[in-house]
Motif scaffolding. Sequence first.
Motif, PDB file in Angstrom:
ATOM      1  N   ASP A 197       0.810  -1.211   0.000  1.00  0.00           N
ATOM      2  CA  ASP A 197       0.000   0.000   0.000  1.00  0.00           C
ATOM      3  C   ASP A 197       0.848   1.268   0.000  1.00  0.00           C
ATOM      4  N   TYR A 198       1.771   1.345  -0.925  1.00  0.00           N
ATOM      5  CA  TYR A 198       2.567   2.556  -1.082  1.00  0.00           C
ATOM      6  C   TYR A 198       1.657   3.702  -1.511  1.00  0.00           C
ATOM      7  N   GLU A 199       2.014   4.893  -1.140  1.00  0.00           N
ATOM      8  CA  GLU A 199       1.221   6.059  -1.524  1.00  0.00           C
ATOM      9  C   GLU A 199       2.045   6.955  -2.446  1.00  0.00           C
ATOM     10  N   ASP A 200       2.699   6.346  -3.418  1.00  0.00           N
ATOM     11  CA  ASP A 200       3.571   7.056  -4.341  1.00  0.00           C
ATOM     12  C   ASP A 200       2.761   7.893  -5.323  1.00  0.00           C
ATOM     13  N   VAL A 201       3.244   9.098  -5.594  1.00  0.00           N
ATOM     14  CA  VAL A 201       2.658   9.946  -6.633  1.00  0.00           C
ATOM     15  C   VAL A 201       3.750  10.329  -7.619  1.00  0.00           C
ATOM     16  N   PHE A 202       3.332  10.685  -8.834  1.00  0.00           N
ATOM     17  CA  PHE A 202       4.303  11.209  -9.784  1.00  0.00           C
ATOM     18  C   PHE A 202       4.068  12.701  -9.944  1.00  0.00           C
TER      19      PHE A 202
END
Length: 142
Positions: free
Chosen positions: A4-9
């Motif tokens: 459940d990573y909350e990575d954004v670009f």
Amino acid sequence: KDDDYEDVFVHMHSNGICAIGLAPGHGALNKKKRKVTKIDFIVNEKNIADFKVSGKRKKGGIWFVASHPLCTIECDDGSKYLVKASIRCKLYEVNLTLLDCPENIYTSSGHLVVVAPKKEEISEMRTNLVGKSEYEKLRLDL
């Protein structure tokens, strides 16, 4: 959870304008386990999709700090994700198509918002942001 990573670009154009969206490692994009069913731009009782930006100086745009929420994403398994701005920026545009078709988040036009950082902060941001190939090395599990 580990997945459940909350990575954004943050995709920055040469003119400094940025598109912010979910990176491939974001938990909501884990298609094997869940499907995005709703994207809500109501944050702190304000709907950022209602803000109208106009003119050369983008009057009406609101400023965000990196920790400010942009939207909430809901999935079919009941999980919810609060997506943060991740950079200090001024809101130019919300991707309104995601309100009616949240599945567009999986496409190349699946950015959440278009923003602009302060001009004096652009060069620092370029050195601090992680490039796509570097990101992929960090997230070998993708």
